[in-house]
Design an enzyme around this catalytic site. Structure first.
Site, PDB file in Angstrom:
ATOM      1  N   GLU A  36      -5.493 -12.299  -7.613  1.00 24.11           N
ATOM      2  CA  GLU A  36      -6.371 -12.948  -8.050  1.00 24.11           C
ATOM      3  C   GLU A  36      -6.638 -12.735  -9.730  1.00 24.11           C
ATOM      4  O   GLU A  36      -7.681 -12.844 -10.127  1.00 24.11           O
ATOM      5  CB  GLU A  36      -7.615 -13.229  -7.147  1.00 24.11           C
ATOM      6  CG  GLU A  36      -7.135 -13.766  -5.937  1.00 24.11           C
ATOM      7  CD  GLU A  36      -8.481 -14.432  -5.182  1.00 24.11           C
ATOM      8  OE1 GLU A  36      -9.369 -14.729  -5.877  1.00 24.11           O
ATOM      9  OE2 GLU A  36      -8.505 -14.245  -3.789  1.00 24.11           O
ATOM     10  N   GLN A  84      -7.876  13.030  -1.604  1.00 24.15           N
ATOM     11  CA  GLN A  84      -7.863  14.269  -2.400  1.00 24.15           C
ATOM     12  C   GLN A  84      -8.914  15.139  -1.584  1.00 24.15           C
ATOM     13  O   GLN A  84      -8.411  16.277  -1.158  1.00 24.15           O
ATOM     14  CB  GLN A  84      -8.377  14.167  -3.769  1.00 24.15           C
ATOM     15  CG  GLN A  84      -8.535  15.572  -4.596  1.00 24.15           C
ATOM     16  CD  GLN A  84      -6.836  15.850  -4.865  1.00 24.15           C
ATOM     17  OE1 GLN A  84      -5.927  15.186  -4.807  1.00 24.15           O
ATOM     18  NE2 GLN A  84      -6.462  17.214  -5.252  1.00 24.15           N
ATOM     19  N   ILE A 104       2.107 -15.528  -1.204  1.00 25.50           N
ATOM     20  CA  ILE A 104       0.970 -16.606  -0.556  1.00 25.50           C
ATOM     21  C   ILE A 104       0.311 -16.178   0.488  1.00 25.50           C
ATOM     22  O   ILE A 104       1.116 -15.907   1.537  1.00 25.50           O
ATOM     23  CB  ILE A 104       1.713 -18.066  -0.504  1.00 25.50           C
ATOM     24  CG1 ILE A 104       2.187 -18.372  -1.788  1.00 25.50           C
ATOM     25  CG2 ILE A 104       0.566 -18.992  -0.090  1.00 25.50           C
ATOM     26  CD1 ILE A 104       1.519 -18.683  -2.870  1.00 25.50           C
ATOM     27  N   THR A 105      -0.868 -15.854   0.511  1.00 22.76           N
ATOM     28  CA  THR A 105      -1.507 -15.491   1.897  1.00 22.76           C
ATOM     29  C   THR A 105      -1.400 -16.526   3.126  1.00 22.76           C
ATOM     30  O   THR A 105      -1.771 -17.870   2.440  1.00 22.76           O
ATOM     31  CB  THR A 105      -2.866 -14.854   1.519  1.00 22.76           C
ATOM     32  OG1 THR A 105      -2.812 -13.919   0.593  1.00 22.76           O
ATOM     33  CG2 THR A 105      -3.611 -14.446   2.700  1.00 22.76           C
ATOM     34  N   GLU A 149       4.154 -18.172  -8.891  1.00 22.41           N
ATOM     35  CA  GLU A 149       5.410 -18.335  -8.736  1.00 22.41           C
ATOM     36  C   GLU A 149       6.214 -17.025  -9.218  1.00 22.41           C
ATOM     37  O   GLU A 149       5.513 -16.258  -9.846  1.00 22.41           O
ATOM     38  CB  GLU A 149       5.985 -19.521  -9.555  1.00 22.41           C
ATOM     39  CG  GLU A 149       5.338 -20.922  -9.063  1.00 22.41           C
ATOM     40  CD  GLU A 149       5.853 -22.084  -9.584  1.00 22.41           C
ATOM     41  OE1 GLU A 149       6.601 -21.941 -10.468  1.00 22.41           O
ATOM     42  OE2 GLU A 149       5.175 -23.132  -9.399  1.00 22.41           O
ATOM     43  N   HIS A 189      -9.539  15.013   1.408  1.00 18.84           N
ATOM     44  CA  HIS A 189      -8.645  15.052   2.582  1.00 18.84           C
ATOM     45  C   HIS A 189      -7.756  16.154   2.576  1.00 18.84           C
ATOM     46  O   HIS A 189      -7.006  16.724   3.578  1.00 18.84           O
ATOM     47  CB  HIS A 189      -8.292  13.826   3.537  1.00 18.84           C
ATOM     48  CG  HIS A 189      -9.254  13.062   3.845  1.00 18.84           C
ATOM     49  ND1 HIS A 189     -10.257  12.231   3.611  1.00 18.84           N
ATOM     50  CD2 HIS A 189      -9.383  12.898   5.271  1.00 18.84           C
ATOM     51  CE1 HIS A 189     -10.907  11.484   4.364  1.00 18.84           C
ATOM     52  NE2 HIS A 189     -10.566  11.788   5.379  1.00 18.84           N
ATOM     53  N   GLY A 237      -4.263  17.699   2.377  1.00 17.41           N
ATOM     54  CA  GLY A 237      -2.685  17.417   2.965  1.00 17.41           C
ATOM     55  C   GLY A 237      -2.867  16.450   3.901  1.00 17.41           C
ATOM     56  O   GLY A 237      -2.187  15.356   4.303  1.00 17.41           O
TER      57      GLY A 237
END
Length: 380
Positions: A363, A336, A157-158, A127, A338, A340
């Site tokens: 969770e 990092q 809430i999923t 909540e 990859h 840019g």
């Protein structure tokens, strides 16, 4: 202990990988950009038995164990964290709460349709004022005429919008603290129960996250799960298993980010050779692979203990804590490597990075996991 997957588990692993590569990967960025929750996957997930992984065949389930379950969630998370998260929440939380604490009548009415994939399940604990401190629940249920009148709301809430069934806790006796919290099962046909604001999230954007609101919602006595006052204890027990699935999801996200980094490092040329030829990159990849393997083993250990019927409070918290933080580190290193391009949506690294952060929060935050672990260590 041997954590090598057996022949059947290996077959499950690669069948889920094939499904994820063919049915999910082509749509990952499209769903992420549109914040589209792919409900169209539900029949396919059900066909594969992924809507009822942990439950007996008598309820329509796949009757698998937690090792198989962790393997499935990892493979889904390797391609799309959002889909992995949705499958985890559906199985570990809502459906499992009904299975563990529901009466036979409740299981037939609510669990069976969930397991068959006829609807998504949601689980309501958090909540606005009760996140890590679940005992601060303010949603209340007042006894009246064979049931309870429920008022309040649940956040983050999923499946809050797509679900047909929700398991949630409410205060039935505020004088008793944690022992005054009870669990109920709700369905969307109940008057006074509705979905509310959908969250605009950083990551896991294809996993639907929203609020639910109770406004004088009547929950009949037969919708109480277990005994009155047991809701908080039930929720903590359910989270023990749920954290294994988040650990597995973390491993999957980390694995996907690592594979993206390996692939890119072999293709990207600098100073006349691929960046994978440089020791700085090699050290990053070595550390990433080692941490992923450690996280996987810790997760499988918790899963195997759960299958053996042992209490896994400490193990699941350790697995969730370590694997989730590994996911964040590995995903960041993938960005990092990859360079840019890692900061653009043309490559998958940025999405793994965005998705990974939820695993250290949902969770139970990393801070809460450390508290849980310390409490177990200091017992007696």
């Amino acid at each position: 202990m041997n954590f090598e997957l057996n022949e059947e588990q290996t077959q499950i692993k690669y069948s889920i990988r094939e499904f994820a590569e063919s049915e999910i990967r082509p749509h990952v960025m499209e769903w992420d950009e549109a914040q589209h929750f792919p409900v169209e996957l539900r029949p396919k997930l059900a066909e594969l038995g992924l809507m009822g992984v942990l439950f007996p065949e008598e309820y329509g389930g796949s009757a698998m164990g937690y090792v198989e379950y962790a393997t499935i969630i990892e493979e889904l998370g390797r391609v799309c964290g959002s889909v992995g998260l949705s499958v985890a929440a559906h199985n570990s939380l809502c459906s499992n709460h009904l299975y563990v604490f529901g009466s036979e009548e409740q299981k037939q009415k609510y669990l069976v349709p969930l397991v068959r994939g006829e609807s998504f399940g949601a689980w309501g604990l958090t909540e606005s004022q009760a996140g890590s401190d679940a005992s601060g629940t303010r949603t209340n249920a007042v006894a009246k005429d064979g049931g309870w009148i429920v008022n309040g709301s649940k956040n983050f809430i999923t499946h809050a919008i797509a679900c047909e069934t929700l398991v949630a806790v409410a205060v039935t006796d505020k004088e008793k603290g944690n022992r005054g919290i009870s669990a109920f099962v709700f369905d969307k046909s109940m008057e006074g129960f509705r979905s509310d604001k959908k969250e605009n999230k950083l990551g896991m954007r294809a996993s639907e996250t929203a609020s639910v609101v109770f406004e004088d919602c009547f929950a009949p006595r037969e919708n109480l799960l277990g005994n009155e006052g047991e809701g908080f204890v039930q929720a903590m027990q359910i989270l023990d298993g749920g954290r294994i699935s988040i650990a597995a999801l973390s491993v999957g996200i980390a694995q996907g980010a690592y594979e993206a980094a390996i692939s890119y490092s072999k293709e990207r040329q600098q100073f006349g050779k691929p960046i994978s030829a440089f020791q700085a990159t090699q050290f990053k990849l070595a550390d990433m692979a080692t941490q992923i393997e450690c996280a996987r083993l810790l997760t499988l250990q918790a899963a195997a203990s759960k299958d053996a019927g042992r209490t896994v409070t400490q193990q699941s918290a350790m697995a969730k804590l370590y694997a989730s933080e590994v996911a964040v580190r590995v995903a960041e290193e993938s960005v990092q490597i990859h360079g840019g391009y890692g900061y653009t949506k043309d490559y998958p690294a940025e999405k793994y990075w965005r998705d990974s952060k939820l695993c250290t929060i949902g969770e139970g935050t990393s801070e809460i996991q450390r508290l849980v672990i310390a409490k177990q260590l200091l017992k007696g």
